[in-house]
Design a protein around this motif. Sequence first.
Motif, PDB file in Angstrom:
ATOM      1  N   LEU A   1       0.829  -1.203   0.000  1.00  0.00           N
ATOM      2  CA  LEU A   1       0.000   0.000   0.000  1.00  0.00           C
ATOM      3  C   LEU A   1       0.864   1.254   0.000  1.00  0.00           C
ATOM      4  CD1 LEU A   1      -2.863   1.184   0.148  1.00  0.00           C
ATOM      5  CD2 LEU A   1      -2.636   1.096   2.640  1.00  0.00           C
ATOM      6  N   GLY A   2       1.962   1.233   0.742  1.00  0.00           N
ATOM      7  CA  GLY A   2       2.869   2.379   0.750  1.00  0.00           C
ATOM      8  C   GLY A   2       3.489   2.630  -0.619  1.00  0.00           C
ATOM      9  N   ILE A   3       3.890   1.567  -1.291  1.00  0.00           N
ATOM     10  CA  ILE A   3       4.452   1.706  -2.639  1.00  0.00           C
ATOM     11  C   ILE A   3       3.395   2.229  -3.615  1.00  0.00           C
ATOM     12  CG2 ILE A   3       5.396   0.399  -4.593  1.00  0.00           C
ATOM     13  CD1 ILE A   3       6.767  -1.388  -2.478  1.00  0.00           C
ATOM     14  N   TYR A   4       2.187   1.723  -3.487  1.00  0.00           N
ATOM     15  CA  TYR A   4       1.095   2.185  -4.349  1.00  0.00           C
ATOM     16  C   TYR A   4       0.802   3.666  -4.105  1.00  0.00           C
ATOM     17  CZ  TYR A   4      -3.665   2.968  -5.960  1.00  0.00           C
ATOM     18  OH  TYR A   4      -4.773   3.497  -6.561  1.00  0.00           O
ATOM     19  N   LEU A   5       0.737   4.068  -2.840  1.00  0.00           N
ATOM     20  CA  LEU A   5       0.422   5.462  -2.524  1.00  0.00           C
ATOM     21  C   LEU A   5       1.531   6.400  -2.969  1.00  0.00           C
ATOM     22  CD1 LEU A   5      -1.215   5.169   1.001  1.00  0.00           C
ATOM     23  CD2 LEU A   5      -2.332   5.615  -1.188  1.00  0.00           C
ATOM     24  N   PHE A   6       2.788   5.955  -2.912  1.00  0.00           N
ATOM     25  CA  PHE A   6       3.873   6.815  -3.364  1.00  0.00           C
ATOM     26  C   PHE A   6       3.757   7.110  -4.851  1.00  0.00           C
ATOM     27  CE2 PHE A   6       8.175   7.522  -4.996  1.00  0.00           C
ATOM     28  CZ  PHE A   6       8.480   8.664  -4.280  1.00  0.00           C
ATOM     29  N   ALA A   7       3.319   6.148  -5.620  1.00  0.00           N
ATOM     30  CA  ALA A   7       3.206   6.339  -7.065  1.00  0.00           C
ATOM     31  C   ALA A   7       1.873   6.953  -7.476  1.00  0.00           C
ATOM     32  CB  ALA A   7       3.387   5.000  -7.779  1.00  0.00           C
ATOM     33  N   HIS A   8       0.926   7.084  -6.546  1.00  0.00           N
ATOM     34  CA  HIS A   8      -0.403   7.607  -6.888  1.00  0.00           C
ATOM     35  C   HIS A   8      -0.322   9.110  -7.128  1.00  0.00           C
ATOM     36  CE1 HIS A   8      -4.713   8.378  -6.601  1.00  0.00           C
ATOM     37  NE2 HIS A   8      -4.871   7.080  -6.772  1.00  0.00           N
ATOM     38  N   PRO A   9      -0.862   9.594  -8.249  1.00  0.00           N
ATOM     39  CA  PRO A   9      -0.712  11.016  -8.587  1.00  0.00           C
ATOM     40  C   PRO A   9      -1.560  11.966  -7.735  1.00  0.00           C
ATOM     41  CG  PRO A   9      -2.057   9.917 -10.221  1.00  0.00           C
ATOM     42  CD  PRO A   9      -1.536   8.847  -9.297  1.00  0.00           C
TER      43      PRO A   9
ATOM     44  N   ARG B   1       6.629  13.648   0.007  1.00  0.00           N
ATOM     45  CA  ARG B   1       5.609  12.601  -0.106  1.00  0.00           C
ATOM     46  C   ARG B   1       6.161  11.272   0.399  1.00  0.00           C
ATOM     47  NH1 ARG B   1       3.442  11.329  -5.948  1.00  0.00           N
ATOM     48  NH2 ARG B   1       3.718  13.551  -5.966  1.00  0.00           N
ATOM     49  N   GLY B   2       7.377  10.948   0.019  1.00  0.00           N
ATOM     50  CA  GLY B   2       7.999   9.709   0.465  1.00  0.00           C
ATOM     51  C   GLY B   2       8.206   9.677   1.967  1.00  0.00           C
ATOM     52  N   VAL B   3       8.627  10.802   2.543  1.00  0.00           N
ATOM     53  CA  VAL B   3       8.843  10.853   3.990  1.00  0.00           C
ATOM     54  C   VAL B   3       7.536  10.690   4.745  1.00  0.00           C
ATOM     55  CG1 VAL B   3       9.531  12.389   5.882  1.00  0.00           C
ATOM     56  CG2 VAL B   3      10.971  12.184   3.860  1.00  0.00           C
ATOM     57  N   ILE B   4       6.478  11.331   4.285  1.00  0.00           N
ATOM     58  CA  ILE B   4       5.177  11.219   4.946  1.00  0.00           C
ATOM     59  C   ILE B   4       4.653   9.792   4.863  1.00  0.00           C
ATOM     60  CG2 ILE B   4       2.756  11.933   4.817  1.00  0.00           C
ATOM     61  CD1 ILE B   4       3.801  14.722   4.003  1.00  0.00           C
ATOM     62  N   ILE B   5       4.707   9.196   3.686  1.00  0.00           N
ATOM     63  CA  ILE B   5       4.227   7.823   3.522  1.00  0.00           C
ATOM     64  C   ILE B   5       5.099   6.854   4.314  1.00  0.00           C
ATOM     65  CG2 ILE B   5       3.916   5.958   1.838  1.00  0.00           C
ATOM     66  CD1 ILE B   5       2.989   8.147  -0.135  1.00  0.00           C
ATOM     67  N   TRP B   6       6.425   7.085   4.326  1.00  0.00           N
ATOM     68  CA  TRP B   6       7.332   6.229   5.098  1.00  0.00           C
ATOM     69  C   TRP B   6       7.001   6.309   6.582  1.00  0.00           C
ATOM     70  CZ3 TRP B   6      10.976   7.753   8.770  1.00  0.00           C
ATOM     71  CH2 TRP B   6      11.844   6.765   9.186  1.00  0.00           C
ATOM     72  N   ALA B   7       6.739   7.511   7.089  1.00  0.00           N
ATOM     73  CA  ALA B   7       6.418   7.674   8.506  1.00  0.00           C
ATOM     74  C   ALA B   7       5.123   6.951   8.861  1.00  0.00           C
ATOM     75  CB  ALA B   7       6.312   9.160   8.844  1.00  0.00           C
ATOM     76  N   ILE B   8       4.115   7.052   8.004  1.00  0.00           N
ATOM     77  CA  ILE B   8       2.848   6.356   8.259  1.00  0.00           C
ATOM     78  C   ILE B   8       3.058   4.847   8.237  1.00  0.00           C
ATOM     79  CG2 ILE B   8       0.557   5.905   7.295  1.00  0.00           C
ATOM     80  CD1 ILE B   8       0.570   8.874   6.393  1.00  0.00           C
ATOM     81  N   MET B   9       3.871   4.365   7.309  1.00  0.00           N
ATOM     82  CA  MET B   9       4.140   2.927   7.241  1.00  0.00           C
ATOM     83  C   MET B   9       4.877   2.446   8.489  1.00  0.00           C
ATOM     84  SD  MET B   9       5.207   2.339   3.250  1.00  0.00           S
ATOM     85  CE  MET B   9       6.192   0.949   3.708  1.00  0.00           C
ATOM     86  N   ILE B  10       5.852   3.198   8.958  1.00  0.00           N
ATOM     87  CA  ILE B  10       6.605   2.808  10.149  1.00  0.00           C
ATOM     88  C   ILE B  10       5.691   2.768  11.366  1.00  0.00           C
ATOM     89  CG2 ILE B  10       8.440   3.530  11.746  1.00  0.00           C
ATOM     90  CD1 ILE B  10       9.396   2.256   9.113  1.00  0.00           C
TER      91      ILE B  10
END
Length: 57
Positions: free
Chosen positions: A17-25, A36-45
């Motif tokens: 889901l994190g990989i999908y959300l990173f690529a989602h426009p 965007r990557g830092v925010i998604i990474w933090a949520i995943m962690i």
Amino acid sequence: MSPEILHSVIVAAIIGLGIYLFAHPRILPSRGNLLRGVIIWAIMIIALHWLGYAFSP
């Protein structure tokens, strides 16, 4: 399904889901890829950390 397999499936789903959300426009379109990557990474962690507590004995 054993708890170990369930844990592995949920971890894989969170990472996917994190990989999908990173690529989602449409996810944070005005922000750069780094933010965007830092925010998604933090949520995943946080989600993976919570999952570890949920499956701890």
